[in-house]
Design a protein around this motif. Sequence first.
Motif, PDB file in Angstrom:
ATOM      1  N   TYR A 184      -9.706   1.158   7.104  1.00  0.00           N
ATOM      2  CA  TYR A 184     -10.449   0.756   5.895  1.00  0.00           C
ATOM      3  C   TYR A 184     -11.523  -0.278   6.247  1.00  0.00           C
ATOM      4  CZ  TYR A 184     -11.399  -1.133   1.258  1.00  0.00           C
ATOM      5  OH  TYR A 184     -12.026  -1.567   0.109  1.00  0.00           O
ATOM      6  N   ALA A 185     -11.169  -1.229   7.119  1.00  0.00           N
ATOM      7  CA  ALA A 185     -12.139  -2.241   7.542  1.00  0.00           C
ATOM      8  C   ALA A 185     -13.288  -1.585   8.308  1.00  0.00           C
ATOM      9  CB  ALA A 185     -11.453  -3.293   8.401  1.00  0.00           C
ATOM     10  N   LEU A 186     -12.953  -0.578   9.120  1.00  0.00           N
ATOM     11  CA  LEU A 186     -13.997   0.134   9.865  1.00  0.00           C
ATOM     12  C   LEU A 186     -14.935   0.873   8.911  1.00  0.00           C
ATOM     13  CD1 LEU A 186     -15.079   0.938  12.662  1.00  0.00           C
ATOM     14  CD2 LEU A 186     -13.509   2.901  12.605  1.00  0.00           C
ATOM     15  N   LYS A 187     -14.368   1.459   7.855  1.00  0.00           N
ATOM     16  CA  LYS A 187     -15.193   2.156   6.869  1.00  0.00           C
ATOM     17  C   LYS A 187     -16.135   1.173   6.158  1.00  0.00           C
ATOM     18  CE  LYS A 187     -13.813   6.490   7.125  1.00  0.00           C
ATOM     19  NZ  LYS A 187     -14.781   7.568   7.442  1.00  0.00           N
ATOM     20  N   TRP A 220     -17.349  -1.509   7.453  1.00  0.00           N
ATOM     21  CA  TRP A 220     -18.404  -1.831   8.424  1.00  0.00           C
ATOM     22  C   TRP A 220     -19.417  -0.684   8.509  1.00  0.00           C
ATOM     23  CZ3 TRP A 220     -17.754  -2.328  14.413  1.00  0.00           C
ATOM     24  CH2 TRP A 220     -18.858  -3.037  14.930  1.00  0.00           C
ATOM     25  N   GLU A 221     -18.884   0.553   8.473  1.00  0.00           N
ATOM     26  CA  GLU A 221     -19.761   1.732   8.544  1.00  0.00           C
ATOM     27  C   GLU A 221     -20.683   1.793   7.323  1.00  0.00           C
ATOM     28  OE1 GLU A 221     -19.404   6.583   9.121  1.00  0.00           O
ATOM     29  OE2 GLU A 221     -17.720   5.430   8.323  1.00  0.00           O
ATOM     30  N   SER A 222     -20.109   1.459   6.149  1.00  0.00           N
ATOM     31  CA  SER A 222     -20.921   1.489   4.926  1.00  0.00           C
ATOM     32  C   SER A 222     -22.032   0.464   4.956  1.00  0.00           C
ATOM     33  CB  SER A 222     -20.034   1.280   3.706  1.00  0.00           C
ATOM     34  OG  SER A 222     -19.503  -0.035   3.709  1.00  0.00           O
ATOM     35  N   ASN A 223     -21.891  -0.524   5.842  1.00  0.00           N
ATOM     36  CA  ASN A 223     -22.918  -1.557   5.988  1.00  0.00           C
ATOM     37  C   ASN A 223     -23.775  -1.298   7.221  1.00  0.00           C
ATOM     38  OD1 ASN A 223     -24.072  -3.899   4.840  1.00  0.00           O
ATOM     39  ND2 ASN A 223     -23.029  -5.190   6.348  1.00  0.00           N
ATOM     40  N   SER A 224     -23.737  -0.015   7.662  1.00  0.00           N
ATOM     41  CA  SER A 224     -24.547   0.413   8.826  1.00  0.00           C
ATOM     42  C   SER A 224     -24.204  -0.390  10.077  1.00  0.00           C
ATOM     43  CB  SER A 224     -26.048   0.289   8.513  1.00  0.00           C
ATOM     44  OG  SER A 224     -26.390   1.071   7.391  1.00  0.00           O
ATOM     45  N   PHE A 225     -22.909  -0.770  10.212  1.00  0.00           N
ATOM     46  CA  PHE A 225     -22.409  -1.522  11.358  1.00  0.00           C
ATOM     47  C   PHE A 225     -23.217  -2.800  11.612  1.00  0.00           C
ATOM     48  CE2 PHE A 225     -21.255   2.919  12.210  1.00  0.00           C
ATOM     49  CZ  PHE A 225     -19.875   2.780  12.299  1.00  0.00           C
ATOM     50  N   GLY A 226     -23.631  -3.378  10.511  1.00  0.00           N
ATOM     51  CA  GLY A 226     -24.392  -4.620  10.608  1.00  0.00           C
ATOM     52  C   GLY A 226     -23.545  -5.826  10.260  1.00  0.00           C
ATOM     53  N   PHE A 227     -24.184  -6.862   9.738  1.00  0.00           N
ATOM     54  CA  PHE A 227     -23.487  -8.106   9.419  1.00  0.00           C
ATOM     55  C   PHE A 227     -22.514  -7.909   8.266  1.00  0.00           C
ATOM     56  CE2 PHE A 227     -23.172 -12.011   6.920  1.00  0.00           C
ATOM     57  CZ  PHE A 227     -22.694 -12.883   7.882  1.00  0.00           C
ATOM     58  N   LEU A 228     -21.293  -8.499   8.414  1.00  0.00           N
ATOM     59  CA  LEU A 228     -20.284  -8.422   7.355  1.00  0.00           C
ATOM     60  C   LEU A 228     -19.909  -9.838   6.916  1.00  0.00           C
ATOM     61  CD1 LEU A 228     -17.880  -5.648   8.719  1.00  0.00           C
ATOM     62  CD2 LEU A 228     -19.429  -5.467   6.776  1.00  0.00           C
ATOM     63  N   ASN A 229     -19.456  -9.944   5.708  1.00  0.00           N
ATOM     64  CA  ASN A 229     -18.974 -11.225   5.190  1.00  0.00           C
ATOM     65  C   ASN A 229     -17.545 -11.457   5.701  1.00  0.00           C
ATOM     66  OD1 ASN A 229     -18.226 -13.482   3.815  1.00  0.00           O
ATOM     67  ND2 ASN A 229     -18.692 -12.677   1.769  1.00  0.00           N
ATOM     68  N   GLN A 256     -14.439 -11.497   3.470  1.00  0.00           N
ATOM     69  CA  GLN A 256     -13.960 -10.225   2.912  1.00  0.00           C
ATOM     70  C   GLN A 256     -13.211  -9.403   3.972  1.00  0.00           C
ATOM     71  OE1 GLN A 256     -17.466  -8.384   1.315  1.00  0.00           O
ATOM     72  NE2 GLN A 256     -17.438  -9.593  -0.588  1.00  0.00           N
ATOM     73  N   THR A 257     -13.853  -9.232   5.115  1.00  0.00           N
ATOM     74  CA  THR A 257     -13.270  -8.349   6.136  1.00  0.00           C
ATOM     75  C   THR A 257     -12.030  -8.949   6.792  1.00  0.00           C
ATOM     76  OG1 THR A 257     -14.815  -9.265   7.761  1.00  0.00           O
ATOM     77  CG2 THR A 257     -15.446  -7.224   6.649  1.00  0.00           C
ATOM     78  N   MET A 258     -12.021 -10.267   6.988  1.00  0.00           N
ATOM     79  CA  MET A 258     -10.871 -10.893   7.667  1.00  0.00           C
ATOM     80  C   MET A 258      -9.604 -10.791   6.825  1.00  0.00           C
ATOM     81  SD  MET A 258     -11.893 -11.983  10.635  1.00  0.00           S
ATOM     82  CE  MET A 258     -10.992 -13.386  11.262  1.00  0.00           C
ATOM     83  N   ARG A 259      -9.749 -10.727   5.511  1.00  0.00           N
ATOM     84  CA  ARG A 259      -8.579 -10.571   4.649  1.00  0.00           C
ATOM     85  C   ARG A 259      -7.925  -9.205   4.837  1.00  0.00           C
ATOM     86  NH1 ARG A 259     -11.792 -13.749   1.157  1.00  0.00           N
ATOM     87  NH2 ARG A 259     -10.696 -15.621   0.418  1.00  0.00           N
ATOM     88  N   ILE A 260      -8.679  -8.271   5.398  1.00  0.00           N
ATOM     89  CA  ILE A 260      -8.129  -6.941   5.665  1.00  0.00           C
ATOM     90  C   ILE A 260      -7.722  -6.815   7.134  1.00  0.00           C
ATOM     91  CG2 ILE A 260      -8.634  -4.467   5.654  1.00  0.00           C
ATOM     92  CD1 ILE A 260     -10.694  -5.084   3.429  1.00  0.00           C
ATOM     93  N   VAL A 261      -8.580  -7.300   8.030  1.00  0.00           N
ATOM     94  CA  VAL A 261      -8.342  -7.129   9.465  1.00  0.00           C
ATOM     95  C   VAL A 261      -7.114  -7.908   9.930  1.00  0.00           C
ATOM     96  CG1 VAL A 261      -9.284  -7.585  11.758  1.00  0.00           C
ATOM     97  CG2 VAL A 261     -10.749  -6.623   9.971  1.00  0.00           C
TER      98      VAL A 261
END
Length: 393
Positions: free
Chosen positions: A343-346, A348-357, A360-365
């Motif tokens: 889900y975290a990879l998806k 990142w993909e939806s953000n064109s593998f660019g910068f992530l907040n 948000q992502t660390m709460r999943i990873v």
Amino acid sequence: MMLLMLLIKVQQTMQEIASEKPLVTVLMPCLNEAETLGTCITKAKNYFLHHDIDGEVLIADNGSTDGSQEIATRLGARIVHIQEKGYGNALRGGIANAEGRYIIIGDADDSYDFSDLTLFINKLLEGYELVMGNRFKGGIKKGAMPPLHRYLGNPVLTWIGRLFFPSPCGDFHCGLRGFRKDAIESLNLRTTGMEFASEMVVKASLYKMQIAEVPTILYPDGRNRSPHLRSWRDGWRHLRFLLLFSPRWLFLYPGMILMIAGLLTAIILLSGTKVHSLIYSTTAIVIGFQTVVFSIFTKAFAMAEGLIPDDYRLKKLLHFLNLEKGLICGIFLIFMGFMGSLYALKMWESNSFGFLNPSQTMRIVIPSVTCLALGFQVIFSSFFLSILALKRS
């Protein structure tokens, strides 16, 4: 013919009486105790004589070179030579060679009064299997015990021992104690050094033997040389033994505290903003889980080797949590971790593998990685427990 048969019967009776074992063995471990050994042997022998007790004095010599062996022989004590060095080795060898039904052990430095053993023998004859001396109840003469031992070492180690184990003993390390030989031999004592004193009390308590205490006076020893005891080294050996023999206090309780604290902290952090601290809380969960598993490993191994009595609650738990259930649980955790990572990879993909907040992502990873780690730990721990449970002769 009748007279001949009577004479044969009398001879057989005399042989039986001659072959009877002594009632009590006074056992003294000895390593270069020439200054005080003679006094201790004489006191013990006089006690047997004055109280009409069939007893022997046995010296477990650990390689003396100061004439202690000659003194013991001259005074009529029996000697057993113990090659392996160490207080525990000397006593284990002496116990194995003692002929008395009851054994009273004490140091050969004249710090204990072998001329007054009545309290110990009376308790043994009443049916107690281990009778411990208590120096704090009997009295410690001036100069008999260093302040470090009297006010810190012995009280603290005894308090820890009573906290860890269901023992009534108020002086774990008293060197004067009595026991029934067959009862102590059934404990399969194994330690080789000064921690032997703790092992005897701990195992007797775990196996629910009948234990009594009697007041014992400690006198200054009669030697001019320094004692064999080394305060910090031997104190640590006692503490280490108590910890290793109590998986609950060494592993289980600290592990449960880490897991609960980590889990509660993780729940709070997941709803807050300080997401980077989540790494520490989930790490505490992983470490806590592994520590709890260590407690199960340790206890299962100790039970299989006969080091401690069987714990039927643990046996029922291990019977319920078998290998197959462990594998299912571990695979489920790995699946949850994999799905969270996917889900975290998806994201990142939806953000064109660019910068992530990160918030948000660390709460999943972080929870996903934690599930992966716990899943693999559960699987391999289940296999290891199954190995420990294998039947072996």
